[in-house]
Design a protein around this motif. Structure first.
Motif, PDB file in Angstrom:
ATOM      1  N   PHE A   8      -1.485  -4.879  -2.357  1.00  0.00           N
ATOM      2  CA  PHE A   8      -1.937  -4.933  -3.752  1.00  0.00           C
ATOM      3  C   PHE A   8      -1.523  -3.681  -4.524  1.00  0.00           C
ATOM      4  O   PHE A   8      -1.273  -3.746  -5.736  1.00  0.00           O
ATOM      5  N   LEU A  11       1.545  -3.660  -6.887  1.00  0.00           N
ATOM      6  CA  LEU A  11       1.744  -4.794  -7.790  1.00  0.00           C
ATOM      7  C   LEU A  11       1.417  -4.459  -9.242  1.00  0.00           C
ATOM      8  O   LEU A  11       0.452  -3.737  -9.529  1.00  0.00           O
ATOM      9  N   ILE A  13       0.439  -6.445 -12.718  1.00  0.00           N
ATOM     10  CA  ILE A  13      -0.035  -7.752 -13.183  1.00  0.00           C
ATOM     11  C   ILE A  13      -0.169  -7.728 -14.708  1.00  0.00           C
ATOM     12  O   ILE A  13      -0.906  -6.896 -15.261  1.00  0.00           O
ATOM     13  N   VAL A  60      -8.413  -6.443 -11.446  1.00  0.00           N
ATOM     14  CA  VAL A  60      -7.087  -6.171 -10.889  1.00  0.00           C
ATOM     15  C   VAL A  60      -6.989  -4.700 -10.490  1.00  0.00           C
ATOM     16  O   VAL A  60      -6.498  -4.352  -9.408  1.00  0.00           O
ATOM     17  N   ALA A  65      -4.210  -2.798  -7.817  1.00  0.00           N
ATOM     18  CA  ALA A  65      -2.967  -3.079  -8.546  1.00  0.00           C
ATOM     19  C   ALA A  65      -3.022  -2.468  -9.943  1.00  0.00           C
ATOM     20  O   ALA A  65      -4.042  -1.935 -10.375  1.00  0.00           O
ATOM     21  N   ASP A 150       4.772  -8.659 -11.318  1.00  0.00           N
ATOM     22  CA  ASP A 150       4.645  -9.490 -10.111  1.00  0.00           C
ATOM     23  C   ASP A 150       3.887 -10.787 -10.365  1.00  0.00           C
ATOM     24  O   ASP A 150       4.040 -11.748  -9.608  1.00  0.00           O
ATOM     25  N   THR A 278      -8.364 -11.953  -8.309  1.00  0.00           N
ATOM     26  CA  THR A 278      -8.170 -11.909  -6.857  1.00  0.00           C
ATOM     27  C   THR A 278      -7.103 -12.916  -6.419  1.00  0.00           C
ATOM     28  O   THR A 278      -6.218 -12.597  -5.611  1.00  0.00           O
ATOM     29  N   SER A 280      -4.638 -14.118  -8.161  1.00  0.00           N
ATOM     30  CA  SER A 280      -3.311 -13.686  -8.629  1.00  0.00           C
ATOM     31  C   SER A 280      -2.706 -12.645  -7.704  1.00  0.00           C
ATOM     32  O   SER A 280      -1.517 -12.712  -7.357  1.00  0.00           O
ATOM     33  N   LEU A 281      -3.523 -11.690  -7.296  1.00  0.00           N
ATOM     34  CA  LEU A 281      -3.034 -10.639  -6.403  1.00  0.00           C
ATOM     35  C   LEU A 281      -2.668 -11.196  -5.035  1.00  0.00           C
ATOM     36  O   LEU A 281      -1.648 -10.808  -4.450  1.00  0.00           O
ATOM     37  N   CYS A 282      -3.481 -12.110  -4.530  1.00  0.00           N
ATOM     38  CA  CYS A 282      -3.190 -12.705  -3.213  1.00  0.00           C
ATOM     39  C   CYS A 282      -1.865 -13.468  -3.241  1.00  0.00           C
ATOM     40  O   CYS A 282      -1.028 -13.332  -2.337  1.00  0.00           O
ATOM     41  N   ALA A 285       1.042 -11.144  -3.512  1.00  0.00           N
ATOM     42  CA  ALA A 285       1.264 -10.429  -2.250  1.00  0.00           C
ATOM     43  C   ALA A 285       1.829 -11.334  -1.165  1.00  0.00           C
ATOM     44  O   ALA A 285       2.054 -10.888  -0.036  1.00  0.00           O
ATOM     45  N   LYS A 314     -13.377  -3.268  -4.049  1.00  0.00           N
ATOM     46  CA  LYS A 314     -12.357  -3.510  -3.028  1.00  0.00           C
ATOM     47  C   LYS A 314     -12.930  -3.277  -1.627  1.00  0.00           C
ATOM     48  O   LYS A 314     -12.700  -4.067  -0.710  1.00  0.00           O
TER      49      LYS A 314
END
Length: 325
Positions: A8, A11, A13, A60, A65, A150, A278, A280-282, A285, A314
């Motif tokens: 993360f 990244l 976003i 985020v 990120a 990303d 969450t 979006s980051l997953c 990644a 986190k």
């Protein structure tokens, strides 16, 4: 899971949508007003927080990120306060446009004894005019040209920042650059998000957006609606949040319902922001859609344990994931 969370950190976003300020009046209720049959709140504390698409950005950021927000605010004092909150949080304001023509959205929640008693919304929900949309689109493209993006999140609260023209232009550019697009929709633009990667309505939004009665207790009802939606949007994945029932995820690889974790719910405000951030980051990644949905489901439940809109921790999420998986 620690390896995933470490991914993360690198990244970027891009979050496009309606930002707002969440204002809180915290106090206690000791009596009923002699003027009307309403409780009298004795205010003990006042607080302003970043809300809407800005709360997605906070989530985020909390997960490690870098969020970049593109939105509009007013040239009013509330807009000044919003920028001060952004600066205090270490968030970039380069993607924000200030307009004389509209106020900064402020949602004021009155909370007595840790229970929300009243909400006051000061806002406009008029869609941006064509020149304003073009200005916002130019800002989006400028940021996309300046640095690696990303994932793009559309955080739509039906306050007018997102228009059909903006959606089609950004999704087209994202496809050209092979950037995933993730949507947290509302009613107005519901069927305008053609060709996105992940579309995440809640159950109420699904019913309103498709104009169908979806009964989760009736076998096949939810699946039928999701197939319908996926076909209309030509999206890769549909994820429907179901409150206490968990989340439903569908893609070309299948479908499943991921049950919610039992929690002491204090406030559901902002849970959707945490879920979309969450997820979006997953996906960015490299995680598959089913693990993505499971982790986002867990994150959304965790923030519901707090009164008011808060971002995910986190460390807490990592600890819970280690226990759950």
């Amino acid at each position: 899971m620690k390896d995933l969370f470490n991914r993360f950190d690198g990244l970027n976003i891009l979050i496009i949508g309606d930002v707002m300020m969440d204002s809180y009046l915290w106090g206690s209720v000791e009596r009923i007003s002699p003027e009307a049959p309403v409780p009298v709140i004795s205010v003990k504390k006042k607080e302003n927080r970043l809300g809407g698409a800005a709360n997605v950005a906070l989530n985020v950021q909390s997960l490690g990120a870098t969020p970049l927000i593109c939105s509009v605010i007013g040239t009013d004092s509330e807009g000044d306060s919003f920028l001060q909150l952004m600066e205090a949080q270490g968030l970039s304001s380069e993607g924000l446009i200030r307009l004389d023509s509209r106020p900064t959205t402020v949602k004021t929640r009155v909370i007595g004894h840790n229970q929300q008693m009243l909400r006051i919304d000061a806002e406009t929900d008029d869609a941006l005019m064509v020149p304003e949309t073009q200005t916002l689109l130019s800002k989006v493209l400028e940021i996309m040209n300046k640095q690696k993006i990303d994932a793009i999140i559309f955080e739509d609260y039906d306050k007018g920042a997102i228009t059909e023209e903006l959606i089609s232009s950004v999704v087209s550019e994202a496809k050209r650059r092979n950037i995933i697009t993730v949507v947290d929709p509302k009613k107005r633009n519901f069927l305008s998000y053609k060709g996105v990667t992940l579309f995440k309505p809640n159950l109420k939004e699904l019913r309103e957006g498709l104009k169908v009665d979806v009964n989760t207790a009736k076998a096949g009802d939810l699946e039928k609606a999701a197939v319908n939606l996926r076909e209309q949007l030509n999206s890769r994945m549909i994820m429907v949040t179901l409150s206490e029932l968990g989340v439903f995820i569908m893609s070309e690889n299948g479908q499943r319902i991921i049950p919610a974790h039992i929690r002491k719910i204090a406030d559901v405000s902002g849970a959707g922001d945490t879920v979309i951030a969450t997820a979006s980051l997953c996906l960015a990644a490299g995680l598959d859609e089913f693990k993505t949905a499971a982790i986002a489901n867990l994150a959304g439940g965790l923030v519901c344990e707090h009164v008011g809109v808060v971002s995910i921790s986190k460390e807490r999420l990592l600890k819970e994931l280690d226990k759950a998986f």
